[in-house]
Design a protein around this motif. Sequence first.
Motif, PDB file in Angstrom:
ATOM      1  N   ALA A 122       3.687  18.474 -12.005  1.00  0.00           N
ATOM      2  CA  ALA A 122       5.072  19.354 -11.821  1.00  0.00           C
ATOM      3  C   ALA A 122       5.827  19.291 -13.215  1.00  0.00           C
ATOM      4  O   ALA A 122       6.854  20.314 -13.555  1.00  0.00           O
ATOM      5  CB  ALA A 122       6.202  18.736 -11.318  1.00  0.00           C
ATOM      6  N   LEU A 123       6.613  17.904 -13.218  1.00  0.00           N
ATOM      7  CA  LEU A 123       7.972  17.730 -14.493  1.00  0.00           C
ATOM      8  C   LEU A 123       7.216  18.518 -16.135  1.00  0.00           C
ATOM      9  O   LEU A 123       7.974  19.216 -16.725  1.00  0.00           O
ATOM     10  CB  LEU A 123       8.434  16.654 -14.378  1.00  0.00           C
ATOM     11  N   TRP A 124       5.861  17.819 -16.380  1.00  0.00           N
ATOM     12  CA  TRP A 124       5.267  18.647 -17.262  1.00  0.00           C
ATOM     13  C   TRP A 124       6.043  19.895 -17.043  1.00  0.00           C
ATOM     14  O   TRP A 124       5.733  20.865 -18.316  1.00  0.00           O
ATOM     15  CB  TRP A 124       3.885  18.129 -17.296  1.00  0.00           C
ATOM     16  N   PHE A 125       4.957  20.443 -16.037  1.00  0.00           N
ATOM     17  CA  PHE A 125       5.029  22.235 -15.951  1.00  0.00           C
ATOM     18  C   PHE A 125       6.351  22.609 -16.086  1.00  0.00           C
ATOM     19  O   PHE A 125       7.051  24.090 -17.207  1.00  0.00           O
ATOM     20  CB  PHE A 125       4.188  22.811 -14.733  1.00  0.00           C
ATOM     21  N   PHE A 126       7.611  21.919 -15.956  1.00  0.00           N
ATOM     22  CA  PHE A 126       8.753  22.605 -15.415  1.00  0.00           C
ATOM     23  C   PHE A 126       9.618  22.239 -17.049  1.00  0.00           C
ATOM     24  O   PHE A 126      10.359  23.608 -18.157  1.00  0.00           O
ATOM     25  CB  PHE A 126       9.834  21.848 -14.829  1.00  0.00           C
ATOM     26  N   ARG A 127       9.352  21.311 -17.711  1.00  0.00           N
ATOM     27  CA  ARG A 127       9.792  20.577 -19.224  1.00  0.00           C
ATOM     28  C   ARG A 127       8.496  22.182 -20.573  1.00  0.00           C
ATOM     29  O   ARG A 127       9.705  22.356 -21.281  1.00  0.00           O
ATOM     30  CB  ARG A 127       9.280  19.676 -19.717  1.00  0.00           C
ATOM     31  N   THR A 128       7.527  22.979 -19.650  1.00  0.00           N
ATOM     32  CA  THR A 128       6.689  23.486 -20.967  1.00  0.00           C
ATOM     33  C   THR A 128       7.059  24.472 -20.773  1.00  0.00           C
ATOM     34  O   THR A 128       7.340  25.557 -21.614  1.00  0.00           O
ATOM     35  CB  THR A 128       4.916  22.978 -20.194  1.00  0.00           C
ATOM     36  N   PHE A 129       6.800  25.342 -19.207  1.00  0.00           N
ATOM     37  CA  PHE A 129       6.617  27.261 -18.997  1.00  0.00           C
ATOM     38  C   PHE A 129       8.506  26.832 -18.718  1.00  0.00           C
ATOM     39  O   PHE A 129       9.316  27.908 -18.390  1.00  0.00           O
ATOM     40  CB  PHE A 129       6.478  27.171 -18.191  1.00  0.00           C
ATOM     41  N   GLY A 130       9.604  26.129 -18.498  1.00  0.00           N
ATOM     42  CA  GLY A 130      10.958  26.262 -17.741  1.00  0.00           C
ATOM     43  C   GLY A 130      10.369  26.080 -15.729  1.00  0.00           C
ATOM     44  O   GLY A 130       9.635  26.199 -15.646  1.00  0.00           O
ATOM     45  N   VAL A 166       0.876  -1.489  -0.112  1.00  0.00           N
ATOM     46  CA  VAL A 166      -0.232  -0.491  -0.239  1.00  0.00           C
ATOM     47  C   VAL A 166       0.843   0.732  -0.105  1.00  0.00           C
ATOM     48  O   VAL A 166       0.528   2.481  -0.666  1.00  0.00           O
ATOM     49  CB  VAL A 166      -0.706   0.344   1.325  1.00  0.00           C
ATOM     50  N   GLY A 167       2.168   1.126   0.791  1.00  0.00           N
ATOM     51  CA  GLY A 167       2.371   2.761   0.523  1.00  0.00           C
ATOM     52  C   GLY A 167       3.334   2.332  -0.531  1.00  0.00           C
ATOM     53  O   GLY A 167       3.729   3.675  -1.151  1.00  0.00           O
ATOM     54  N   GLY A 168       3.929   1.265  -1.314  1.00  0.00           N
ATOM     55  CA  GLY A 168       4.615   1.125  -2.633  1.00  0.00           C
ATOM     56  C   GLY A 168       3.239   2.007  -3.538  1.00  0.00           C
ATOM     57  O   GLY A 168       3.913   3.180  -4.664  1.00  0.00           O
ATOM     58  N   LEU A 169       2.052   1.821  -3.322  1.00  0.00           N
ATOM     59  CA  LEU A 169       1.168   2.528  -4.146  1.00  0.00           C
ATOM     60  C   LEU A 169       0.818   3.465  -4.333  1.00  0.00           C
ATOM     61  O   LEU A 169       1.298   4.682  -5.337  1.00  0.00           O
ATOM     62  CB  LEU A 169      -0.211   2.230  -3.904  1.00  0.00           C
ATOM     63  N   VAL A 170       1.320   4.289  -2.507  1.00  0.00           N
ATOM     64  CA  VAL A 170       0.532   5.856  -2.417  1.00  0.00           C
ATOM     65  C   VAL A 170       1.962   6.471  -3.224  1.00  0.00           C
ATOM     66  O   VAL A 170       2.307   8.019  -3.366  1.00  0.00           O
ATOM     67  CB  VAL A 170       1.748   5.963  -0.661  1.00  0.00           C
ATOM     68  N   PHE A 171       3.572   5.951  -2.644  1.00  0.00           N
ATOM     69  CA  PHE A 171       4.502   7.061  -3.263  1.00  0.00           C
ATOM     70  C   PHE A 171       4.184   6.262  -5.192  1.00  0.00           C
ATOM     71  O   PHE A 171       5.141   7.330  -5.878  1.00  0.00           O
ATOM     72  CB  PHE A 171       6.041   6.195  -3.040  1.00  0.00           C
ATOM     73  N   THR A 172       4.216   5.618  -5.383  1.00  0.00           N
ATOM     74  CA  THR A 172       4.523   5.566  -6.710  1.00  0.00           C
ATOM     75  C   THR A 172       3.373   6.150  -8.117  1.00  0.00           C
ATOM     76  O   THR A 172       3.349   6.975  -8.637  1.00  0.00           O
ATOM     77  CB  THR A 172       3.409   3.970  -7.665  1.00  0.00           C
ATOM     78  N   THR A 173       1.731   6.248  -6.640  1.00  0.00           N
ATOM     79  CA  THR A 173       0.922   7.418  -7.522  1.00  0.00           C
ATOM     80  C   THR A 173       1.467   8.662  -7.239  1.00  0.00           C
ATOM     81  O   THR A 173       1.215   9.625  -8.069  1.00  0.00           O
ATOM     82  CB  THR A 173      -0.284   7.128  -6.698  1.00  0.00           C
ATOM     83  N   LEU A 174       2.234   9.104  -6.584  1.00  0.00           N
ATOM     84  CA  LEU A 174       2.485  10.574  -6.422  1.00  0.00           C
ATOM     85  C   LEU A 174       3.439  10.638  -7.425  1.00  0.00           C
ATOM     86  O   LEU A 174       4.022  11.935  -7.506  1.00  0.00           O
ATOM     87  CB  LEU A 174       2.975  10.836  -5.228  1.00  0.00           C
ATOM     88  N   THR A 175       4.622   9.586  -7.630  1.00  0.00           N
ATOM     89  CA  THR A 175       5.764   9.703  -8.589  1.00  0.00           C
ATOM     90  C   THR A 175       4.860  10.214 -10.243  1.00  0.00           C
ATOM     91  O   THR A 175       4.947  11.318 -10.768  1.00  0.00           O
ATOM     92  CB  THR A 175       6.421   8.494  -8.471  1.00  0.00           C
ATOM     93  N   VAL A 176       3.595   9.197 -10.820  1.00  0.00           N
ATOM     94  CA  VAL A 176       3.146   9.812 -11.292  1.00  0.00           C
ATOM     95  C   VAL A 176       2.294  10.556 -11.538  1.00  0.00           C
ATOM     96  O   VAL A 176       2.567  11.712 -12.997  1.00  0.00           O
ATOM     97  CB  VAL A 176       2.376   8.426 -11.930  1.00  0.00           C
ATOM     98  N   LEU A 177       1.720  11.301 -10.565  1.00  0.00           N
ATOM     99  CA  LEU A 177       1.504  12.687 -10.794  1.00  0.00           C
ATOM    100  C   LEU A 177       2.406  13.664 -10.447  1.00  0.00           C
ATOM    101  O   LEU A 177       2.104  15.012 -11.396  1.00  0.00           O
ATOM    102  CB  LEU A 177       0.382  12.906  -9.009  1.00  0.00           C
ATOM    103  N   TRP A 178       2.978  13.352  -9.828  1.00  0.00           N
ATOM    104  CA  TRP A 178       5.102  14.881 -10.509  1.00  0.00           C
ATOM    105  C   TRP A 178       4.867  14.937 -11.814  1.00  0.00           C
ATOM    106  O   TRP A 178       4.671  16.054 -11.988  1.00  0.00           O
ATOM    107  CB  TRP A 178       5.148  14.054  -9.432  1.00  0.00           C
ATOM    108  N   LEU A 179       5.095  13.589 -12.637  1.00  0.00           N
ATOM    109  CA  LEU A 179       5.058  13.332 -13.560  1.00  0.00           C
ATOM    110  C   LEU A 179       4.706  13.830 -14.575  1.00  0.00           C
ATOM    111  O   LEU A 179       4.677  14.782 -15.888  1.00  0.00           O
ATOM    112  CB  LEU A 179       5.737  12.038 -14.054  1.00  0.00           C
ATOM    113  N   THR A 180       3.011  14.015 -14.252  1.00  0.00           N
ATOM    114  CA  THR A 180       2.237  14.679 -15.080  1.00  0.00           C
ATOM    115  C   THR A 180       1.565  15.855 -14.991  1.00  0.00           C
ATOM    116  O   THR A 180       0.773  16.362 -15.491  1.00  0.00           O
ATOM    117  CB  THR A 180       0.359  13.628 -14.903  1.00  0.00           C
TER     118      THR A 180
END
Length: 193
Positions: free
Chosen positions: A182-190, A166-180
Amino acid sequence: MTVDPNAATQSWPPPEPERRAGPARYLIPALVAAAVAVALGAYGKVHDPTGTAFNLAGFSSTGAVKSWLATVAIFFAIVQLVSALMLYGKLPGPSWSATLHRWSGRVAFLVAVPVAVHCLYALGFQSYESRVLWHSLLGCFFFGVFSAKMLLLRSERLPGWLLPVVGGLVFTTLTVLWLTSALWFFRTFGVTT
């Protein structure tokens, strides 16, 4: 009347049989997780997005605030992962690994809450492109599975594999949320503040 020859060695009242973990022990956290996820998704879908919920001084936009808060949350989630590996003996760690694990989780959650509030209130549940749809679905799922994890922490006699999964699900989900997001924002807008 027959007499039991072992009666003198038996205690009264007889001990209760050992109880096994019933399905309710797992069903209740799963139902709570589903209810939280569905409630957040339903609110996000029916709520009229406002476009903005908050902004912090020093940031150029609410997108920058969200992205940086999400980055802080993912940093503390990584600390959570490493400290969990210490607790399970997979990595060497200090005697205060449990404290580090608890507090890094609290900080990650507290930093993620304003991001979620902004997403729900300002943007709602969106589905106009696949990245946004996955982000909306996983945002709801994250808070559902996080709720389940918190309930399971208070349960006794859990299988040893359950909390790491369950902790792994929480971590993995948060990671994919960040990728979709914050990372998208930083790549798009700098990488801006």
